[in-house]
Scaffold this motif. Sequence first.
Motif, PDB file in Angstrom:
ATOM      1  N   GLY A  63      29.602 -10.149   5.023  1.00 55.10           N
ATOM      2  CA  GLY A  63      28.736  -9.663   6.053  1.00 55.10           C
ATOM      3  C   GLY A  63      28.651 -10.582   6.964  1.00 55.10           C
ATOM      4  O   GLY A  63      29.172 -11.824   7.008  1.00 55.10           O
ATOM      5  N   VAL A  64      27.836 -10.208   7.988  1.00 54.70           N
ATOM      6  CA  VAL A  64      27.760 -11.060   9.326  1.00 54.70           C
ATOM      7  C   VAL A  64      26.413 -10.945   9.785  1.00 54.70           C
ATOM      8  O   VAL A  64      26.148  -9.591   9.798  1.00 54.70           O
ATOM      9  CB  VAL A  64      29.119 -11.152  10.324  1.00 54.70           C
ATOM     10  N   THR A  73      24.490 -14.975  21.882  1.00 55.45           N
ATOM     11  CA  THR A  73      24.162 -15.131  20.743  1.00 55.45           C
ATOM     12  C   THR A  73      23.551 -16.531  20.310  1.00 55.45           C
ATOM     13  O   THR A  73      24.022 -17.413  20.783  1.00 55.45           O
ATOM     14  CB  THR A  73      25.633 -15.113  19.852  1.00 55.45           C
ATOM     15  N   ILE A  74      22.317 -16.433  19.787  1.00 59.72           N
ATOM     16  CA  ILE A  74      21.860 -17.738  19.372  1.00 59.72           C
ATOM     17  C   ILE A  74      21.509 -18.218  17.978  1.00 59.72           C
ATOM     18  O   ILE A  74      21.126 -19.082  17.574  1.00 59.72           O
ATOM     19  CB  ILE A  74      20.203 -17.462  19.943  1.00 59.72           C
ATOM     20  N   PHE A  75      22.361 -17.221  17.168  1.00 58.47           N
ATOM     21  CA  PHE A  75      22.225 -17.431  15.753  1.00 58.47           C
ATOM     22  C   PHE A  75      23.332 -16.635  15.193  1.00 58.47           C
ATOM     23  O   PHE A  75      23.383 -15.273  15.388  1.00 58.47           O
ATOM     24  CB  PHE A  75      20.826 -17.156  14.841  1.00 58.47           C
ATOM     25  N   LYS A  76      24.238 -17.123  14.559  1.00 58.27           N
ATOM     26  CA  LYS A  76      25.018 -16.498  13.614  1.00 58.27           C
ATOM     27  C   LYS A  76      25.398 -17.050  12.082  1.00 58.27           C
ATOM     28  O   LYS A  76      25.379 -18.526  12.010  1.00 58.27           O
ATOM     29  CB  LYS A  76      26.461 -16.210  14.263  1.00 58.27           C
ATOM     30  N   GLU A  77      25.450 -16.215  11.144  1.00 57.45           N
ATOM     31  CA  GLU A  77      25.902 -16.875   9.839  1.00 57.45           C
ATOM     32  C   GLU A  77      26.630 -15.728   9.105  1.00 57.45           C
ATOM     33  O   GLU A  77      26.707 -14.518   9.397  1.00 57.45           O
ATOM     34  CB  GLU A  77      24.516 -17.004   8.919  1.00 57.45           C
ATOM     35  N   ASN A  89      27.430 -14.117  -6.997  1.00 47.42           N
ATOM     36  CA  ASN A  89      26.934 -15.210  -5.891  1.00 47.42           C
ATOM     37  C   ASN A  89      26.664 -14.414  -4.808  1.00 47.42           C
ATOM     38  O   ASN A  89      27.514 -13.676  -4.293  1.00 47.42           O
ATOM     39  CB  ASN A  89      27.677 -16.367  -6.032  1.00 47.42           C
ATOM     40  N   LEU A  90      25.662 -15.122  -3.871  1.00 48.70           N
ATOM     41  CA  LEU A  90      25.589 -14.735  -2.407  1.00 48.70           C
ATOM     42  C   LEU A  90      25.878 -15.922  -2.006  1.00 48.70           C
ATOM     43  O   LEU A  90      25.514 -17.193  -2.217  1.00 48.70           O
ATOM     44  CB  LEU A  90      24.331 -14.256  -2.130  1.00 48.70           C
ATOM     45  N   GLU A  91      26.946 -16.088  -0.821  1.00 52.05           N
ATOM     46  CA  GLU A  91      27.347 -17.265  -0.254  1.00 52.05           C
ATOM     47  C   GLU A  91      26.714 -17.087   1.263  1.00 52.05           C
ATOM     48  O   GLU A  91      27.254 -16.060   1.966  1.00 52.05           O
ATOM     49  CB  GLU A  91      28.751 -17.217  -0.310  1.00 52.05           C
ATOM     50  N   VAL A  92      26.401 -18.191   1.996  1.00 56.22           N
ATOM     51  CA  VAL A  92      25.805 -17.813   3.047  1.00 56.22           C
ATOM     52  C   VAL A  92      26.375 -19.415   4.120  1.00 56.22           C
ATOM     53  O   VAL A  92      26.232 -20.351   3.245  1.00 56.22           O
ATOM     54  CB  VAL A  92      24.313 -17.992   3.381  1.00 56.22           C
ATOM     55  N   SER A  93      27.259 -19.072   5.019  1.00 61.51           N
ATOM     56  CA  SER A  93      27.632 -20.038   5.929  1.00 61.51           C
ATOM     57  C   SER A  93      27.478 -19.737   7.421  1.00 61.51           C
ATOM     58  O   SER A  93      27.274 -18.658   7.758  1.00 61.51           O
ATOM     59  CB  SER A  93      29.232 -20.413   5.477  1.00 61.51           C
ATOM     60  N   GLY A  94      27.166 -21.016   7.796  1.00 60.92           N
ATOM     61  CA  GLY A  94      26.911 -20.813   9.522  1.00 60.92           C
ATOM     62  C   GLY A  94      27.058 -22.233  10.263  1.00 60.92           C
ATOM     63  O   GLY A  94      28.149 -22.377  10.500  1.00 60.92           O
TER      64      GLY A  94
END
Length: 153
Positions: A63-64, A73-77, A89-94
């Motif tokens: 997902g994004v 765009t002021i925020f993206k992950e 697992n949930l992996e979050v990167s940004g």
Amino acid sequence: MRALLHFVIFMVFSFGIQEEGRGQEISTVSFDWLSGNWQRTNDEGLNQTFESWKKNSAMEYSGVGYTLNSGDTIFKENLRIVQKNDKWNLEVSGENEIPVVFPIINFNSHSFTAENKLNEFPKKIFYSFKEGRLTATISAGDTEIPFYFIKSR
């Protein structure tokens, strides 16, 4: 009494046994309810927040999430739910190139909770789907931020 015992045994094998804080140990999990494009309904000001999820395989969803303000765009992950070694697992990167991993500690057919007690904020991420709406809540201690979404195009 015997019928109740059979029901309990059936439920245990149907949903698996959870180990708090260690992730899920079964491979029959489906997060298909996340799939699609979502728009946040409780944004502040001129912000518009979106999430988009797709199923890559039975063991991976990607997902994004991003926020726009006046078209910028002021925020993206980047988001990823992945099964490795029978654990979800949930992996979050940004901002960080290395993903922050949140083991999924609890789930059912329409929600999950992921937690990383070592992360500064959030420590816990909760997603749920009910009546066509998606809710994502991030929290740590007394601070909780809800994100309410509806399907978008």
